[in-house]
Design a protein around this motif. Structure first.
Motif, PDB file in Angstrom:
ATOM      1  N   SER A 370     -88.051  38.825  25.371  1.00 51.95           N
ATOM      2  CA  SER A 370     -88.761  40.021  25.826  1.00 51.95           C
ATOM      3  C   SER A 370     -88.326  40.346  27.243  1.00 51.95           C
ATOM      4  N   LEU A 371     -88.574  41.574  27.658  1.00 49.91           N
ATOM      5  CA  LEU A 371     -88.186  41.987  28.997  1.00 49.91           C
ATOM      6  C   LEU A 371     -88.905  41.148  30.051  1.00 49.91           C
ATOM      7  N   ASP A 372     -90.175  40.820  29.810  1.00 52.72           N
ATOM      8  CA  ASP A 372     -90.901  39.977  30.762  1.00 52.72           C
ATOM      9  C   ASP A 372     -90.288  38.581  30.850  1.00 52.72           C
ATOM     10  N   GLU A 373     -89.753  38.095  29.758  1.00 49.15           N
ATOM     11  CA  GLU A 373     -89.078  36.789  29.783  1.00 49.15           C
ATOM     12  C   GLU A 373     -87.856  36.849  30.690  1.00 49.15           C
ATOM     13  N   ALA A 374     -87.104  37.944  30.614  1.00 45.04           N
ATOM     14  CA  ALA A 374     -85.938  38.119  31.484  1.00 45.04           C
ATOM     15  C   ALA A 374     -86.361  38.187  32.946  1.00 45.04           C
ATOM     16  N   ILE A 375     -87.443  38.900  33.205  1.00 43.87           N
ATOM     17  CA  ILE A 375     -87.945  39.018  34.579  1.00 43.87           C
ATOM     18  C   ILE A 375     -88.392  37.657  35.112  1.00 43.87           C
ATOM     19  N   HIS A 376     -89.081  36.886  34.290  1.00 48.03           N
ATOM     20  CA  HIS A 376     -89.515  35.552  34.718  1.00 48.03           C
ATOM     21  C   HIS A 376     -88.307  34.659  35.011  1.00 48.03           C
ATOM     22  N   TYR A 377     -87.262  34.798  34.203  1.00 49.65           N
ATOM     23  CA  TYR A 377     -86.053  34.000  34.423  1.00 49.65           C
ATOM     24  C   TYR A 377     -85.483  34.282  35.820  1.00 49.65           C
ATOM     25  N   ILE A 378     -85.436  35.557  36.191  1.00 54.56           N
ATOM     26  CA  ILE A 378     -84.919  35.937  37.506  1.00 54.56           C
ATOM     27  C   ILE A 378     -85.837  35.432  38.614  1.00 54.56           C
ATOM     28  N   ASN A 379     -87.125  35.610  38.429  1.00 52.14           N
ATOM     29  CA  ASN A 379     -88.079  35.254  39.483  1.00 52.14           C
ATOM     30  C   ASN A 379     -88.224  33.752  39.675  1.00 52.14           C
ATOM     31  N   LEU A 387     -79.460  43.314  41.916  1.00 51.89           N
ATOM     32  CA  LEU A 387     -80.015  43.216  40.564  1.00 51.89           C
ATOM     33  C   LEU A 387     -79.653  44.496  39.834  1.00 51.89           C
ATOM     34  N   TYR A 388     -79.218  44.352  38.576  1.00 49.31           N
ATOM     35  CA  TYR A 388     -78.790  45.506  37.789  1.00 49.31           C
ATOM     36  C   TYR A 388     -79.603  45.587  36.506  1.00 49.31           C
ATOM     37  N   PHE A 389     -80.117  46.778  36.248  1.00 50.79           N
ATOM     38  CA  PHE A 389     -80.868  47.011  35.009  1.00 50.79           C
ATOM     39  C   PHE A 389     -80.216  48.159  34.252  1.00 50.79           C
ATOM     40  N   PHE A 390     -79.989  47.926  32.965  1.00 50.81           N
ATOM     41  CA  PHE A 390     -79.362  48.929  32.113  1.00 50.81           C
ATOM     42  C   PHE A 390     -80.319  49.311  31.000  1.00 50.81           C
ATOM     43  N   GLY A 391     -80.828  50.509  31.119  1.00 52.86           N
ATOM     44  CA  GLY A 391     -81.777  51.019  30.134  1.00 52.86           C
ATOM     45  C   GLY A 391     -82.301  52.355  30.600  1.00 52.86           C
ATOM     46  N   SER A 395     -90.140  53.749  31.991  1.00 48.39           N
ATOM     47  CA  SER A 395     -91.217  52.772  32.180  1.00 48.39           C
ATOM     48  C   SER A 395     -90.645  51.367  32.305  1.00 48.39           C
ATOM     49  N   HIS A 396     -89.579  51.081  31.559  1.00 58.16           N
ATOM     50  CA  HIS A 396     -88.898  49.785  31.693  1.00 58.16           C
ATOM     51  C   HIS A 396     -88.250  49.669  33.072  1.00 58.16           C
ATOM     52  N   GLN A 397     -87.609  50.742  33.510  1.00 60.06           N
ATOM     53  CA  GLN A 397     -86.982  50.739  34.833  1.00 60.06           C
ATOM     54  C   GLN A 397     -88.002  50.401  35.914  1.00 60.06           C
ATOM     55  N   GLN A 398     -89.141  51.084  35.875  1.00 58.75           N
ATOM     56  CA  GLN A 398     -90.161  50.874  36.913  1.00 58.75           C
ATOM     57  C   GLN A 398     -90.767  49.484  36.818  1.00 58.75           C
ATOM     58  N   HIS A 399     -90.889  48.979  35.597  1.00 55.47           N
ATOM     59  CA  HIS A 399     -91.449  47.639  35.409  1.00 55.47           C
ATOM     60  C   HIS A 399     -90.561  46.592  36.075  1.00 55.47           C
ATOM     61  N   VAL A 400     -89.249  46.748  35.939  1.00 58.82           N
ATOM     62  CA  VAL A 400     -88.323  45.802  36.572  1.00 58.82           C
ATOM     63  C   VAL A 400     -88.355  45.964  38.092  1.00 58.82           C
ATOM     64  N   VAL A 401     -88.375  47.205  38.572  1.00 60.75           N
ATOM     65  CA  VAL A 401     -88.447  47.452  40.017  1.00 60.75           C
ATOM     66  C   VAL A 401     -89.694  46.802  40.616  1.00 60.75           C
ATOM     67  N   ASP A 402     -90.831  46.965  39.948  1.00 61.80           N
ATOM     68  CA  ASP A 402     -92.106  46.486  40.497  1.00 61.80           C
ATOM     69  C   ASP A 402     -92.265  44.976  40.429  1.00 61.80           C
ATOM     70  N   CYS A 410     -79.293  48.452  41.387  1.00 64.23           N
ATOM     71  CA  CYS A 410     -78.775  49.636  40.696  1.00 64.23           C
ATOM     72  C   CYS A 410     -79.442  49.719  39.334  1.00 64.23           C
ATOM     73  N   ILE A 411     -79.782  50.919  38.950  1.00 68.02           N
ATOM     74  CA  ILE A 411     -80.271  51.188  37.599  1.00 68.02           C
ATOM     75  C   ILE A 411     -79.182  51.952  36.871  1.00 68.02           C
ATOM     76  N   ASN A 412     -78.668  51.358  35.818  1.00 67.24           N
ATOM     77  CA  ASN A 412     -77.598  51.941  35.005  1.00 67.24           C
ATOM     78  C   ASN A 412     -76.293  52.119  35.773  1.00 67.24           C
ATOM     79  N   ASP A 413     -76.005  51.185  36.652  1.00 70.86           N
ATOM     80  CA  ASP A 413     -74.714  51.136  37.328  1.00 70.86           C
ATOM     81  C   ASP A 413     -74.569  49.765  37.964  1.00 70.86           C
ATOM     82  N   ALA A 414     -73.380  49.477  38.466  1.00 66.10           N
ATOM     83  CA  ALA A 414     -73.124  48.210  39.148  1.00 66.10           C
ATOM     84  C   ALA A 414     -72.301  48.474  40.396  1.00 66.10           C
ATOM     85  N   LEU A 415     -72.595  47.778  41.433  1.00 67.42           N
ATOM     86  CA  LEU A 415     -71.906  47.809  42.732  1.00 67.42           C
ATOM     87  C   LEU A 415     -72.181  49.055  43.571  1.00 67.42           C
TER      88      LEU A 415
END
Length: 481
Positions: A370-379, A387-391, A395-402, A410-415
């Motif tokens: 799940s997305l929360d599992e990925a976030i916990h892995y990072i934290n 940090l890069y998020f592709f989606g 609401s998913h974007q903001q959830h990762v930001v927060d 970057c959201i939907n890009d790298a570097l």
């Protein structure tokens, strides 16, 4: 034995030279502690003219240091952002230099509060090998914009670029304004011990700790631009072609030798194979061959090459599945320091690729539920530089930001966040401290001097001793509530 003696003698000369230049710059700053806007702009224009005039030589020198560095990558990531950074600073510097007005409480009226932005003095900059031009010019632009004198220690691992940059700077600036220092690691260690008014270091976390320790002896403020393991999250619903293409660009650029390169990918468990397939296809479009392809950069030196090969051998020995992407099936182990981009699947925490910053064309892919599992892995790990998020789900974007921390994102890009002139660049935690680029660079290398001013009328006398008067009681009644 003879070579060692020669190196020690040369290092001693370099260190003595560093000490002399430092004293000269301190003296020059005392004689001109507040350069005008005109002076600062002329210095920036002089630097721009030099970079434009010598850009071909600089690109060639970087290519020689890497044995094969994509000339377009050097133009895109070294020359172009250097020039654009100067242009942006020239356009905005006048506004940045203006004192900022601040609020004055009724308690202290009539008076004024202002913040003046003064040069700090002599700034030290320690440059790494991976982007030897941009990571020298970027801090230099900010330092000159703030009105400082600047000493730059170039990396010993890019001797051609370092020597050329030193030659160019010496031809354009007096030594007591800008000076370039070369030499080995012992020269860099001594450089970090100088009592600079600010010190900016770009490099590894381990060396950053040594630099900060040395600076602490002089109470020198530091900006540390470090690295770490920057994750890329593939969302459950992003078109895989989009995510794979952009991650492939970010990882393959400079052969992954970028502090903000995606270090590992977090991918939904049911989409891992799709990511591998799309990544392979998108990489092959950009790099149909590797060995003799000037677009694909080599590893900087044998030491780094052997380190990366050791990571692959360690992962293989511990059960990882390695997916080497070599579109033309070329022999890459005979006379070249190029390493095919390799995906690492079925990783375990004890593998070196999961413990150290990779800094090369190796990309672990880790599955999540799940997305929360990925976030916990990072934290659960040290805070990354990027940090890069592709989606595309906002609401998913903001959830990762927060719910995550990183130096930048970057959201939907790298570097690409690094190249934004009006965004600060810097790390957090193990990935560094402080910011520069654009206005934040000017502010980092300026002392924010608070100045409170009042004229003839003195309202403060109403709280002078002797205490306990009616005036005191009135002040307390009005302002302690």
């Amino acid at each position: 034995m003879g070579a060692t003696v020669v190196q020690l003698t040369e290092s001693k000369k370099q260190i003595q030279h560093t000490h002399r230049v430092f004293e000269d710059q301190k003296k020059a700053f005392r004689n001109n502690p507040m350069p005008s806007l005109t002076e600062r702009k002329e210095n920036l224009k002089r630097l721009k003219r030099a970079l434009l005039a010598h850009q071909d030589r600089l690109v060639e020198a970087i290519d020689r240091d890497f044995s094969c560095r994509s000339k377009d990558e050097s133009l895109i990531a070294e020359v172009m952002p250097s020039i654009q950074g100067i242009n942006y600073t020239l356009k905005n510097l006048g506004d940045w230099m203006k004192p900022s007005k601040r609020h004055v409480s009724v308690l202290f009226q009539p008076a004024s509060n202002k913040v003046y932005y003064q040069p700090k003095g002599v700034v030290g900059v320690i440059v790494p090998w991976n982007y030897p031009l941009y990571l020298a010019v970027g801090p230099l632009v900010a330092s000159l914009a703030a009105g400082n004198r600047t000493m730059i220690k170039m990396s010993e691992f890019t001797p051609h670029t370092s020597a050329l940059f030193k030659e160019i700077i010496e031809s354009m600036f007096p030594e007591d304004l800008v000076s370039v220092i070369t030499g080995e690691a012992d020269v860099a260690a001594d450089f970090s011990q100088r009592p600079f008014d600010h010190l900016l270091f770009t490099g590894s976390t381990s060396v950053g700790k040594l630099v900060m320790r040395a600076a602490a002896e002089n109470l020198t403020p530091v900006t540390l631009e470090l690295g770490g393991k920057s994750p890329a999250i593939v969302s459950p619903d992003v078109p895989m072609e989009d995510a794979a293409q952009r991650i492939a660009f970010g990882k393959a650029f400079n052969a992954g030798q970028t502090c903000v390169a995606p270090d590992y990918v977090l991918c939904p468990a049911d989409r891992v194979q799709a990511f591998v397939d799309e990544f392979r296809a998108r990489f092959a479009e950009m790099y149909p061959s590797l060995r003799d392809n000037d677009d694909y950069t080599a590893i900087i030196n044998e030491r780094q090459y052997n380190r990366l090969q050791g990571y692959l051998e360690d992962a293989r020995a511990k059960g990882a599945e390695l997916v080497e992407i070599n579109p033309a099936n070329e022999n890459m182990k005979d006379g070249t320091r190029k390493i095919p981009l390799t995906l690492v699947l079925k990783t375990t925490p004890d593998m070196k690729v999961m413990q150290d910053e990779i800094f090369g064309p190796i990309l672990p892919v880790i599955s999540y539920g799940s997305l929360d599992e990925a976030i916990h892995y990072i934290n659960d790990r040290p805070r990354p530089l990027a940090l890069y998020f592709f989606g595309y789900d906002k609401s998913h974007q903001q959830h990762v930001v927060d719910n995550t921390h990183s130096g930048g994102m970057c959201i939907n890009d790298a570097l690409m966040h690094v190249a934004q002139d009006d965004l600060p660049f810097g790390g957090i935690g193990d990935s560094g401290m402080g910011h520069y680029h654009g206005k934040e660079g000017f502010l980092t290398f300026s002392h924010h001097r608070a100045i409170f001013t009042k004229q003839k009328f003195n309202s403060g006398k109403y709280v002078y001793a002797p205490h306990g008067t009616a005036a005191h009681r009135l002040v307390y009644k009005l302002f302690i509530r």
